[in-house]
Design an enzyme around this catalytic site. Structure first.
Site, PDB file in Angstrom:
ATOM      1  N   ASP A 189      15.305 -31.109  -3.989  1.00 41.34           N
ATOM      2  CA  ASP A 189      15.764 -30.560  -2.725  1.00 41.34           C
ATOM      3  C   ASP A 189      14.507 -30.212  -1.900  1.00 41.34           C
ATOM      4  O   ASP A 189      13.373 -30.235  -2.382  1.00 41.34           O
ATOM      5  CB  ASP A 189      16.674 -29.347  -2.964  1.00 41.34           C
ATOM      6  N   TYR A 190      14.742 -29.858  -0.674  1.00 39.22           N
ATOM      7  CA  TYR A 190      13.703 -29.699   0.330  1.00 39.22           C
ATOM      8  C   TYR A 190      12.544 -28.808  -0.135  1.00 39.22           C
ATOM      9  O   TYR A 190      12.732 -27.622  -0.358  1.00 39.22           O
ATOM     10  CB  TYR A 190      14.349 -29.071   1.577  1.00 39.22           C
TER      11      TYR A 190
END
Ligand code: GLC
Length: 739
Positions: free
Chosen positions: A261-262
């Site tokens: 994820d980011y």
């Protein structure tokens, strides 16, 4: 030898590392001052940008074609970019938020929505969607409830499978999007409902409740899995080898791509498990994490780690091959522009068939929670006052409709204007949505939420007076209230999930003068409605219903559609009850059947233990009577159990009924929930129709996971509950014998 095997053999170490790097769009635009900024910030060179393998959240046929063209000009081996984006519940045509669609209980309907979303997104040049979100949620304080389909592992699993099928429809023929199930794993259970917080789950609950939907996505053939921000067993998912290797690859045989994820790779440092970016890179990669999304770690350290023997080059090659294989599957080596076409955008965006599906889905996702004296549907000629901050508000598409346009939303007023004569509809805002917008912050991916301002005191007085006047004049008041779109979604956890006090007081003031009142709610999570539900005659939970929300609500209000939504997540009576969910364990002192004196049972001093509205609940125009629950008293190993129930429509209204089957394992080697959804069927009941609904109970439904993640099947007594919600059921029992 395959084309990608040959290609891999030609790649330099830097080119291989590049395939595991995902950068956001600003690195690929022409304006040098822009690209210098992010490059400097991330500490990477133009050469490294040119080796990147994928782009985050850039979409649009013209833009993606331009970036791809430029990239290929600079790519020595002409390896095309992957364009990945958050297309969670629609592209331009926005469907209801997933929590709403979960209330449709129709995987087939949701599959069609995902297929449409993919069709629009592919024409805009997207290749991968960061969806479905498969995080089971039990805590309404967590803002990302809106992206989940609710609290039940079976319902979530069926829907997640449908999403993957829908998104990836005709994938290998250039039409679908590669699906990236997220957020692996357990992201929906943050302690205290606070986003990005620690997750404390037993292995048994992880296997039983939280992992099944991700497994369903893998079994449906999703091409990517995204690691979650949270820890599992104290180890961040992005560096959790037990999750990414032992469970995902060794047990589930997932052979696709894993992506963080980011910036989650870099976040291993603040998590306190990595000393620095180099160490973070080593931990994540050696745990099985292929692509580093939007962090400087892999791009700056992976090559050195390989050169210094701290990452086996063979492992690097395998990760790169998985990315190249995905590009091969998508046909990008033959056509790097795939379906990106401005002409197709024009053809598909807001296509009438897409809008019609959005309208149908929104109507089937809203839930009628109260309807005293059958106030709804409204009769023709009823004089209506439409009042509230959502009376004529287009911000009804939810926070993760990244490529949606609120300008295309059909508001409730616009829809009612189409069905009512001018003298039948009075409309005014009545009150503010919020009394302060500053705390909302900004949300980069969602640009359409303009900075909003509150009414002046003078405006507030005027609006309040006009609203009261309209309420007195009208036969029925429709109160369109709810949360701000940015009060749910990512980074939107709340400790108090009531409506704002000023809205509560406004609702009560209107209800005091109105003849009849319908509360229509626009929100992204179960709210505490205990302070308003008694003051109104009807309640419609509309969620954030998407582009066609106004039309869908009007269709229900005026009887064009019979509401069939059933809650996929429990509504608490009070903040303090959260997390509250139907499939809980009995405890040694169950509130409803304990030998202890009334004080000493599992309960609150100040609130019932039951939810205000339970899982599976919803009203319709029709009412059903359940009877004749039939089943054998026992079944043995290798057999199945046939269960029948009679469902009778007591009304002249035809409608969809979701018949739900729950089981309880009365005595087992571990404590089992008081009930668990094991099957459901949607039946279309004609007016006054009586229908026998038949289920087959099999041994798979009796199994549970132990702490080692092994399925266990034990003989013994089971209770069975069949009905139209988790509380309106007929109860039976049977014995399962091992031999
Ligand atoms: C966000 C979200 C994730 C999303 C990703 C890319 O932080 O957690 O759901 O897909 O970043 O936008």
């Amino acid at each position: 030898m395959s084309r990608i095997t040959t290609l891999l053999a030609q790649m330099t170490l830097e080119e291989k590392v590049g395939q595991l790097v995902q950068l956001s769009g600003e690195f690929f635009v022409d304006e040098p001052q822009l690209t210098v900024g992010p490059k400097a910030k991330l500490g990477i060179s133009q050469q490294q940008v040119q080796c990147a393998g994928s782009v985050l959240n850039v979409s649009g046929a013209k833009k993606t074609r331009h970036i791809q063209e430029q990239h290929l000009q600079n790519s020595r081996l002409k390896i095309p970019l992957l364009f990945m984006a958050d297309i969670v519940y629609g592209y331009r045509t926005v469907f209801p938020i997933p929590l709403a669609m979960g209330c449709s209980w129709s995987p087939a309907l949701i599959e069609r929505c995902c297929q449409v979303a993919a069709q629009e997104a592919v024409s805009a040049g997207s290749h991968v969607t960061f969806a479905p979100m498969a995080d089971l949620v039990r805590d309404a304080r967590w803002g990302r409830c809106m992206e989940s389909t609710g609290e039940d592992p079976l319902l979530n699993s069926r829907i997640v499978s449908a999403c993957v099928r829908g998104f990836q429809h005709n994938l290998e023929h250039g039409e679908g999007l590669a699906a990236c199930v997220k957020h692996f794993a357990g992201y929906g259970a943050p302690v205290a409902g606070r986003d990005y917080n620690t997750v404390e789950l037993s292995r048994q609950s992880l296997f039983e409740d939280y992992l099944p939907p991700y497994l369903a996505a893998v079994q449906a053939g999703c091409k990517l899995v995204m690691s979650a921000f949270n820890t599992i067993d104290g180890i961040p998912a992005t560096a959790n080898r037990w999750l990414l290797q032992t469970v995902l690859r060794d047990r589930w045989h997932f052979d696709g791509v894993t992506i963080a994820d980011y910036a989650a790779v870099k976040e291993l440092i603040p998590h306190g498990v990595a000393e620095d970016e180099r160490h973070a890179s080593q931990l994540a990669f050696n745990a099985g994490l292929d692509i580093d999304m939007k962090s400087p770690c892999y791009v700056n350290h992976l090559a050195a780690l390989v050169n210094q023997g701290e990452i086996p080059e063979e492992a690097l090659n395998q990760a790169v091959m998985r990315v190249l294989q995905l590009k091969e599957t998508l046909g990008l080596f033959d056509d790097p522009f795939r379906g990106a076409s401005e002409e197709k955008e024009q053809a598909w965006f807001y296509h009438p068939d897409h809008l019609a599906l959005a309208r149908e889905t929104a109507a089937r996702s809203l839930v009628l929670l109260k309807n005293d004296n059958a106030l709804l549907p409204l009769k023709p000629g009823t004089k209506v006052a439409l009042i509230g901050p959502y009376a004529d508000n287009p911000d009804i598409i939810g926070l993760w409709a990244v490529y949606g346009e609120t300008s295309h939303s059909v508001t409730l007023k616009q829809a009612l204007d189409e069905v009512l004569a001018p003298d039948e509809l009075l409309t005014t805002q009545g009150c503010d949505l919020l009394l302060n917008y500053d705390f909302l912050g900004e949300f980069g991916a969602t640009t359409q939420v303009d900075a909003q301002s509150c009414m002046s005191e003078e405006q507030r007085q005027t609006e309040q007076a006009r609203a009261l006047q309209y309420a007195r004049e009208a036969d029925v008041v429709l109160l369109a209230m709810g949360e701000h779109m940015m009060q749910s979604g990512e980074a939107a956890s709340r400790t108090d999930i009531h409506l704002p006090q000023h809205q509560v007081e406004f609702i009560q003031s209107i209800a005091r003068v109105a003849k009849k009142t319908v509360l229509i709610l626009f929100n992204g999570r179960p709210l505490v409605l205990s302070d308003v539900v008694e003051h109104v005659d009807a309640v419609i939970e509309a969620w954030f219903p998407g582009s066609e929300g106004g039309h869908a609500i009007a269709d229900v209000l005026y009887g064009k559609r019979n509401p069939s939504g059933r809650l996929s997540m429990s509504f608490p009576r009070a903040n303090g009850q959260v997390p509250i969910y139907y499939n809980a364990l009995s405890t040694g002192r169950p509130a409803d059947k304990s030998d202890h004196s009334p004080r000493f049972i599992s309960k609150y001093l100040d609130c019932p233990t039951t939810p205000l509205f339970p899982f599976g609940f919803g009203l319709s125009w029709h009412r059903v009577e359940l009877s004749e629950l039939t089943l054998a008293a026992q079944f043995c190993a290798g057999e199945t159990l046939t269960v029948g129930i009679t469902v009778r429509n007591l009304t002249p209204h035809a409608g969809i009924e979701t018949v739900q089957l729950y089981l309880q394992d009365c005595v087992a080697s571990i404590a089992r929930p008081v009930m668990m959804l094991k099957e459901f069927q949607q039946v279309m009941l004609k007016a006054d129709e009586t229908r026998r609904v038949i289920f087959t109970v099999n041994e798979e439904m009796l199994t549970f996971f132990n702490a080692e993640g092994e399925k266990v099947l034990e003989p013994g007594r089971f209770n069975i509950f069949v009905g139209t919600s988790s509380v309106e059921v007929l109860k039976g029992e049977f014995i399962y014998r091992a031999a």
